[in-house]
Write a protein that holds these residues in place. Structure first.
Motif, PDB file in Angstrom:
ATOM      1  N   TYR A 264      -0.256  -4.569  -4.984  1.00  0.00           N
ATOM      2  CA  TYR A 264      -1.370  -4.082  -4.170  1.00  0.00           C
ATOM      3  C   TYR A 264      -2.628  -3.923  -5.024  1.00  0.00           C
ATOM      4  O   TYR A 264      -3.710  -4.345  -4.641  1.00  0.00           O
ATOM      5  CB  TYR A 264      -1.019  -2.755  -3.506  1.00  0.00           C
ATOM      6  CG  TYR A 264      -2.082  -2.320  -2.524  1.00  0.00           C
ATOM      7  CD1 TYR A 264      -2.114  -2.829  -1.243  1.00  0.00           C
ATOM      8  CD2 TYR A 264      -3.089  -1.435  -2.903  1.00  0.00           C
ATOM      9  CE1 TYR A 264      -3.105  -2.489  -0.353  1.00  0.00           C
ATOM     10  CE2 TYR A 264      -4.094  -1.079  -2.025  1.00  0.00           C
ATOM     11  CZ  TYR A 264      -4.092  -1.603  -0.746  1.00  0.00           C
ATOM     12  OH  TYR A 264      -5.082  -1.268   0.130  1.00  0.00           O
TER      13      TYR A 264
ATOM     14  N   ILE B 267       7.734   4.726 -12.866  1.00  0.00           N
ATOM     15  CA  ILE B 267       6.868   3.927 -11.982  1.00  0.00           C
ATOM     16  C   ILE B 267       5.622   3.403 -12.710  1.00  0.00           C
ATOM     17  O   ILE B 267       5.359   2.200 -12.696  1.00  0.00           O
ATOM     18  CB  ILE B 267       6.451   4.740 -10.728  1.00  0.00           C
ATOM     19  CG1 ILE B 267       7.652   4.951  -9.827  1.00  0.00           C
ATOM     20  CG2 ILE B 267       5.352   4.027  -9.958  1.00  0.00           C
ATOM     21  CD1 ILE B 267       7.377   5.881  -8.668  1.00  0.00           C
TER      22      ILE B 267
ATOM     23  N   ALA C 238       3.727   1.609  -1.344  1.00  0.00           N
ATOM     24  CA  ALA C 238       4.258   1.860  -2.681  1.00  0.00           C
ATOM     25  C   ALA C 238       3.263   2.669  -3.510  1.00  0.00           C
ATOM     26  O   ALA C 238       3.634   3.639  -4.175  1.00  0.00           O
ATOM     27  CB  ALA C 238       4.558   0.537  -3.370  1.00  0.00           C
ATOM     28  N   VAL C 239       1.967   2.275  -3.428  1.00  0.00           N
ATOM     29  CA  VAL C 239       0.943   3.032  -4.175  1.00  0.00           C
ATOM     30  C   VAL C 239       0.912   4.469  -3.674  1.00  0.00           C
ATOM     31  O   VAL C 239       0.907   5.427  -4.463  1.00  0.00           O
ATOM     32  CB  VAL C 239      -0.442   2.373  -4.006  1.00  0.00           C
ATOM     33  CG1 VAL C 239      -1.492   3.161  -4.768  1.00  0.00           C
ATOM     34  CG2 VAL C 239      -0.411   0.945  -4.479  1.00  0.00           C
TER      35      VAL C 239
ATOM     36  N   LEU D 135       1.122  10.028 -13.949  1.00  0.00           N
ATOM     37  CA  LEU D 135       2.577  10.211 -13.869  1.00  0.00           C
ATOM     38  C   LEU D 135       3.241   9.928 -15.212  1.00  0.00           C
ATOM     39  O   LEU D 135       4.244  10.557 -15.561  1.00  0.00           O
ATOM     40  CB  LEU D 135       3.163   9.293 -12.808  1.00  0.00           C
ATOM     41  CG  LEU D 135       3.076   9.762 -11.358  1.00  0.00           C
ATOM     42  CD1 LEU D 135       3.624   8.689 -10.441  1.00  0.00           C
ATOM     43  CD2 LEU D 135       3.840  11.052 -11.157  1.00  0.00           C
TER      44      LEU D 135
ATOM     45  N   LEU E  30       0.847  -1.195   0.000  1.00  0.00           N
ATOM     46  CA  LEU E  30       0.000   0.000   0.000  1.00  0.00           C
ATOM     47  C   LEU E  30       0.882   1.245   0.000  1.00  0.00           C
ATOM     48  O   LEU E  30       0.614   2.227  -0.694  1.00  0.00           O
ATOM     49  CB  LEU E  30      -0.911  -0.005   1.222  1.00  0.00           C
ATOM     50  CG  LEU E  30      -1.811   1.220   1.373  1.00  0.00           C
ATOM     51  CD1 LEU E  30      -2.778   1.301   0.201  1.00  0.00           C
ATOM     52  CD2 LEU E  30      -2.582   1.176   2.674  1.00  0.00           C
TER      53      LEU E  30
ATOM     54  N   THR F  33       3.276   6.138  -2.275  1.00  0.00           N
ATOM     55  CA  THR F  33       4.469   6.867  -2.717  1.00  0.00           C
ATOM     56  C   THR F  33       4.245   7.448  -4.105  1.00  0.00           C
ATOM     57  O   THR F  33       4.581   8.607  -4.366  1.00  0.00           O
ATOM     58  CB  THR F  33       5.693   5.933  -2.758  1.00  0.00           C
ATOM     59  OG1 THR F  33       5.722   5.180  -1.569  1.00  0.00           O
ATOM     60  CG2 THR F  33       6.972   6.716  -2.908  1.00  0.00           C
ATOM     61  N   GLY F  34       3.662   6.625  -4.980  1.00  0.00           N
ATOM     62  CA  GLY F  34       3.347   7.123  -6.317  1.00  0.00           C
ATOM     63  C   GLY F  34       2.436   8.339  -6.253  1.00  0.00           C
ATOM     64  O   GLY F  34       2.701   9.370  -6.888  1.00  0.00           O
ATOM     65  N   PHE F  35       1.377   8.235  -5.433  1.00  0.00           N
ATOM     66  CA  PHE F  35       0.463   9.384  -5.261  1.00  0.00           C
ATOM     67  C   PHE F  35       1.221  10.599  -4.766  1.00  0.00           C
ATOM     68  O   PHE F  35       1.045  11.716  -5.258  1.00  0.00           O
ATOM     69  CB  PHE F  35      -0.623   9.048  -4.226  1.00  0.00           C
ATOM     70  CG  PHE F  35      -1.681   8.125  -4.735  1.00  0.00           C
ATOM     71  CD1 PHE F  35      -1.601   7.596  -6.004  1.00  0.00           C
ATOM     72  CD2 PHE F  35      -2.765   7.795  -3.940  1.00  0.00           C
ATOM     73  CE1 PHE F  35      -2.580   6.731  -6.464  1.00  0.00           C
ATOM     74  CE2 PHE F  35      -3.746   6.937  -4.398  1.00  0.00           C
ATOM     75  CZ  PHE F  35      -3.639   6.406  -5.663  1.00  0.00           C
TER      76      PHE F  35
ATOM     77  N   ILE G 214       8.925   0.236  -6.266  1.00  0.00           N
ATOM     78  CA  ILE G 214       7.660   0.967  -6.089  1.00  0.00           C
ATOM     79  C   ILE G 214       6.629   0.486  -7.103  1.00  0.00           C
ATOM     80  O   ILE G 214       5.482   0.199  -6.761  1.00  0.00           O
ATOM     81  CB  ILE G 214       7.890   2.485  -6.221  1.00  0.00           C
ATOM     82  CG1 ILE G 214       8.826   2.967  -5.111  1.00  0.00           C
ATOM     83  CG2 ILE G 214       6.569   3.230  -6.139  1.00  0.00           C
ATOM     84  CD1 ILE G 214       9.096   4.440  -5.146  1.00  0.00           C
TER      85      ILE G 214
ATOM     86  N   LEU H 277      -2.183   6.887 -10.996  1.00  0.00           N
ATOM     87  CA  LEU H 277      -0.771   6.548 -11.206  1.00  0.00           C
ATOM     88  C   LEU H 277      -0.374   6.779 -12.657  1.00  0.00           C
ATOM     89  O   LEU H 277       0.749   7.197 -12.942  1.00  0.00           O
ATOM     90  CB  LEU H 277      -0.517   5.087 -10.849  1.00  0.00           C
ATOM     91  CG  LEU H 277      -0.188   4.776  -9.391  1.00  0.00           C
ATOM     92  CD1 LEU H 277       0.198   3.324  -9.243  1.00  0.00           C
ATOM     93  CD2 LEU H 277       0.939   5.666  -8.898  1.00  0.00           C
TER      94      LEU H 277
ATOM     95  N   MET I  99       5.529  -3.265  -6.343  1.00  0.00           N
ATOM     96  CA  MET I  99       4.694  -3.358  -5.153  1.00  0.00           C
ATOM     97  C   MET I  99       3.326  -2.719  -5.399  1.00  0.00           C
ATOM     98  O   MET I  99       2.306  -3.225  -4.922  1.00  0.00           O
ATOM     99  CB  MET I  99       5.393  -2.703  -3.956  1.00  0.00           C
ATOM    100  CG  MET I  99       6.578  -3.471  -3.422  1.00  0.00           C
ATOM    101  SD  MET I  99       6.183  -5.174  -3.029  1.00  0.00           S
ATOM    102  CE  MET I  99       5.760  -5.042  -1.305  1.00  0.00           C
ATOM    103  N   SER I 100       3.311  -1.599  -6.130  1.00  0.00           N
ATOM    104  CA  SER I 100       2.009  -0.985  -6.451  1.00  0.00           C
ATOM    105  C   SER I 100       1.162  -1.949  -7.254  1.00  0.00           C
ATOM    106  O   SER I 100      -0.039  -2.104  -6.999  1.00  0.00           O
ATOM    107  CB  SER I 100       2.192   0.299  -7.272  1.00  0.00           C
ATOM    108  OG  SER I 100       3.094   1.149  -6.670  1.00  0.00           O
TER     109      SER I 100
END
Lengths: 418, 460
Positions: free
Chosen positions: B256, B324, A28-29, B276, A26, A31-33, B249, B273, B252-253
């Motif tokens: 999830y 990412i 990681a998601v 980006l 979670l 972090t992207g946000f 990142i 996402l 893992m995203s």
């Protein structure tokens, strides 16, 4: 301790591990946000000063003598009249103690170089002002502007200039207004005068060329590959090629444009025409791939029904399949154009980095585009250009959001199930 | 008439031909519909194509060859001492003349020879323009007349028109191949000239990069050296930092989003996402140069590290952020292809979800994930704007991420955006670098696509 107890004991550990793993993914998601959020907030904060411009109120005496005009003068002579002298005179009256030559020059530097043209335009619009004294709001120089906006923490203004600015401030002679200028002019060396209209128009013409070239070619190629092409090695080669072109670094397309379009065919450099041609080649794979999947999604029963009524294959393709696939094709085209709008690297190769003040009027005028303008301003040493760059980025992002929004809307509105 | 008016005229003429052709076919069909082979509008299309196509083709060819022909005629008219100049000097003279002709700069000081040449050039241009207009229009009318004369019952207009349409469809589908051929040929041609001056082994294995060539032969210390190893190493360094950020990142995203997230969260998070990936790279470049690099420099100073203001670390970090979404959406795709039966089998043995993911799902999806990572890596190597704006120009041979390094793409941009003549080794070096870039990304892409395809076939 038997096995059951061992397993029960290890279970807690495994559940903890499970929770940790879940939390980590979670994270990681998020972090992207966070990256996206920081990027956008950073741009907005940096851009805000660019939308506000400081002006100073000076009492200007439109003195015929000082303007170096004869008693009876032709309207054209106003073009070359000494309006700079009027500003000098007004500043000297405001600060009579300034005597030294270098100080006088420093005093003049508080005002933008464009102020004299502002005065000229004013007098041309209202000739009755000649001989009168009127308070007029004039643009200040970008250094003063930055100094006033940055809570007086800016090193490019001298101590003396700070004293004058403070005095003018106490007399409430500064005002901040919305910087509409930014949306109305082309590029300039002076940050307070630089605008993005030239770049926006350049982008518009470039995208127009891209659209006119890549849309018909892309759709026709997709129709051929889906509806007519035989299954053989030549067609396989074309498909592999399209997939590979989609992944070729964009800068290589710029080199292609430089070597083929400019050096071989002699298309004018720096023009939206050659930029649009290069971007069209880059956008083609996107359009072809999207159009093919849209055409593939049209139900075979449509084709069979039309063929059954005696339509030829070309008629089936252009009367039935393409219209039904059009929403998907248009969505792909808009997404491709949005990519082309943000593309910078290939345009650097074909000379669209030139400093261009004029707003382009057609596809063969020298022009620059929004992302290249951002690159150019980011390279400029003046501090005020940082805000301009961020503001141009916001404008670019706004266009991209609008285009992608349109694509999503089209898809939602015309989505059909077969 | 200039080109755009001519084009508009041609379109108008073609429209008229359509109407006339259709009218004529209709008048034939009035008495007996069976006398026509095709629907009347196809006769209209046929006439319009006859009117527009040959004329357009002529106009296109004219525009392609006009400048070359006029230039050759102009050179032939010049005195022989100018004709015998080297090609570089000759092109200077020609540019001078063209400038005089376009800007109307001639005055009494212009040499009589030049004046004459400019007059000749102007007259040739005028002749060419009027000849072009006349010939194109004549061809359009002749085509229309020929087309109209073919509007008789027996002409299979539909079949003819469909053949033309099919020809254009095939032509469009070959544009992709032509582009690839164009890229390969132009890169090969220019780098061949480069390798004529600089031996390939010096370029591929040299460790010193300073592309300054002497303007005059007697200048000191500017012979230029084109060893590209520092550039390759710099590119690898920055791309590796980017992958170190993006792979954990992104992966893992993806885990999830595909395994844990509720459908609602997934439907929001995935497009967010992907924004980006939609942000233009020039924006990332600005972000890297003005926000991240000063931040890292400041942070390095507080813990006593000496960080360069254009450090590879800052550039790589921002490039990682950009990548990412590539990793996450590609991995998401391959993870969702893994059959549910594998997961169910694992759960039924009492394995927890995270253990299933680590021990069953990821190993099963590994080839696809590796393919995705390779694709992202090729994207990182070819990325230009972030490195141009945030990485440095000095070609240091180092793997310290706190120092400044330069990359292949940065050097291509700097070599080609300055004012340089087109036949110096400095400018041509850009093409040699580009061909290395093209080959390496091509190989990465082919391997990646092959792996992904093999993987998909395994489960589908």
């Amino acid at each position: 301790m038997n096995n059951t107890e061992k397993i029960k004991k290890s279970l807690n550990k495994r559940y903890r591990k499970e929770k940790r793993f879940r939390l980590l993914s979670l994270l990681a998601v998020l972090t992207g946000f966070a990256c996206l959020f920081i990027l956008l907030v950073d741009m907005i904060i940096k851009a805000l000063p660019a939308f506000i411009q400081t002006e100073v109120k000076l009492d200007i005496h439109f003195d015929q003598e000082k303007l170096e005009l004869a008693a009876h003068f032709e309207p054209e002579e106003l073009q070359n009249a000494n309006f700079r002298g009027l500003i000098k005179q007004s500043l000297q009256q405001r600060f009579p103690t300034v005597r030294k030559r270098s100080d006088k020059r420093a005093l003049m530097r508080l005002i933008s170089v464009d102020a004299e043209y502002q005065l000229r335009d004013k007098l041309q619009a209202e000739p009755q002002l000649l001989g009168e004294t009127v308070p007029i709001w004039l643009l200040v120089d970008d250094d003063v502007d930055t100094y006033l906006k940055s809570d007086k923490q800016f090193g490019r203004v001298s101590q003396k200039q700070i004293a004058w600015i403070t005095e003018l401030e106490q007399q409430e002679r500064f005002q901040k207004r919305f910087n509409y200028w930014f949306f109305q002019t082309g590029d300039s060396r002076e940050p307070e005068l630089a605008g993005i209209l030239g770049a926006v128009m350049g982008s518009f013409y470039t995208l127009l060329v891209t659209l006119l070239l890549s849309f018909p070619i892309g759709v026709m190629a997709a129709v051929y590959l889906e509806e007519f092409a035989p299954r053989n090695r030549w067609i396989d080669l074309i498909e592999v090629n399209i997939n590979n072109l989609a992944a070729v670094p964009s800068i290589v397309f710029g080199l292609l444009g430089l070597a083929v379009f400019i050096n071989f065919f002699g298309v004018p450099r720096s023009a939206p025409l050659v930029g649009g041609m290069v971007l069209a080649l880059m956008t083609l794979p996107t359009i072809i791939i999207a159009s093919r999947s849209a055409i593939k999604a049209v139900s075979p029963s449509m084709r069979e029904a039309a063929l059954g009524l005696g339509a030829s294959k070309v008629q089936v393709a252009f009367h039935h399949v393409v219209p039904l696939a059009m929403p998907g094709i248009l969505t792909g085209t808009i997404i491709g154009l949005a990519q082309a709008l943000g593309e910078t690297a290939p345009l650097l190769m074909i000379g669209m980095v030139a400093f261009i003040v004029d707003i382009p009027q057609g596809v063969t005028d020298a022009a620059t585009v929004l992302p290249v303008q951002i690159y150019l301003w980011a390279d400029s040493p003046e501090r005020a250009f940082v805000a301009k760059t961020a503001a141009a980025i916001l404008v670019l992002l706004l266009f991209l959001v609008a285009m992608n929004g349109l694509a999503v809307w089209l898809r939602k509105k015309f989505e059909r199930m077969f | 008439m200039n080109v755009s008016t001519l084009l508009v005229t041609l379109v108008a003429l073609a429209l008229f031909s359509y109407v006339f052709g259709k009218q004529r076919a209709l008048s034939i069909a009035k008495h007996n519909r069976r006398r026509l082979h095709s629907i009347p509008s196809y006769y209209g299309y046929m006439t319009a194509l006859w009117c527009g196509l040959p004329a357009l083709l002529l106009l296109f060819l004219w525009l392609c060859f006009e400048t070359v022909v006029i230039e050759q005629l102009l050179i032939a008219s010049l005195p022989s001492d100018i004709q015998s100049l080297s090609s570089g000097q000759l092109s200077l003279v020609l540019n001078d003349l063209k400038l005089l002709a376009t800007q109307d700069l001639m005055d009494s000081h212009t040499e009589p020879m030049k004046r004459e040449a400019v007059q000749y050039l102007l007259s040739m241009q005028a002749t060419s323009h009027s000849l072009r207009t006349i010939l194109v229009l004549v061809l359009a009318f002749a085509g229309a007349a020929w087309g109209l004369s073919r509007v008789i019952g027996k002409t299979p207009a539909r079949i003819w028109v469909e053949k033309v349409v099919l020809f254009f469809l095939i032509l469009s589908s070959t544009v992709a191949i032509l582009t690839t051929i164009g890229i390969i040929l132009s890169l090969l041609f220019e780098s061949h000239r480069f390798f004529g001056e600089i031996p390939p082994q010096d370029f591929l294995f040299g460790t010193k990069w300073s592309p300054q060539t002497a303007l005059r032969s007697d200048q000191v210390g500017s012979s230029g050296s084109f060893g590209a190893i520092p550039l390759f190493l710099g590119t690898l360094l920055i791309s590796s930092i980017a992958m170190l950020v993006a792979v954990p990142i992104g992966l893992m995203s993806a885990i999830y989003l595909s395994e844990y997230a509720s459908p609602v969260f997934r439907s929001i998070a995935k497009p967010v996402l992907e924004i980006l990936a939609g942000v233009p790279t020039v924006v990332y470049g600005f972000f890297a140069a003005l926000t991240v690099a000063p931040f890292i420099r400041h942070w390095g100073e507080t813990i006593g590290l000496d960080v360069a203001s254009e450090s590879a670390l800052a550039t790589g970090l921002v490039m990682g952020i950009m990548i990412i979404p590539f990793i996450s959406s590609l991995s998401d795709d391959v993870i969702s292809v893994v059959p549910q039966a594998l997961r169910d089998g694992s759960y039924s043995l009492g394995v927890t979800q995270s253990e299933t993911i680590r021990l069953v799902v990821i190993p099963a999806a590994l080839p696809g994930i590796i393919g995705g990572i390779l694709l992202a890596f090729s994207r990182a190597i070819g990325e230009t704007m972030i490195v141009v704006m945030a990485a440095g120009l000095s070609a240091n041979l180092t793997i310290n991420p706190l120092e400044t390094v330069t990359t292949v793409t940065v050097q291509i941009v700097t070599l080609l955006t300055g004012d340089q003549e087109f036949d110096s080794a400095k400018t041509l070096a850009a093409f040699a670098l580009a061909i290395m870039l093209f080959i390496s990304t091509l190989i990465l892409n082919i391997i990646a696509l092959y792996i992904v395809r093999q993987y998909r076939e395994e489960y589908e």
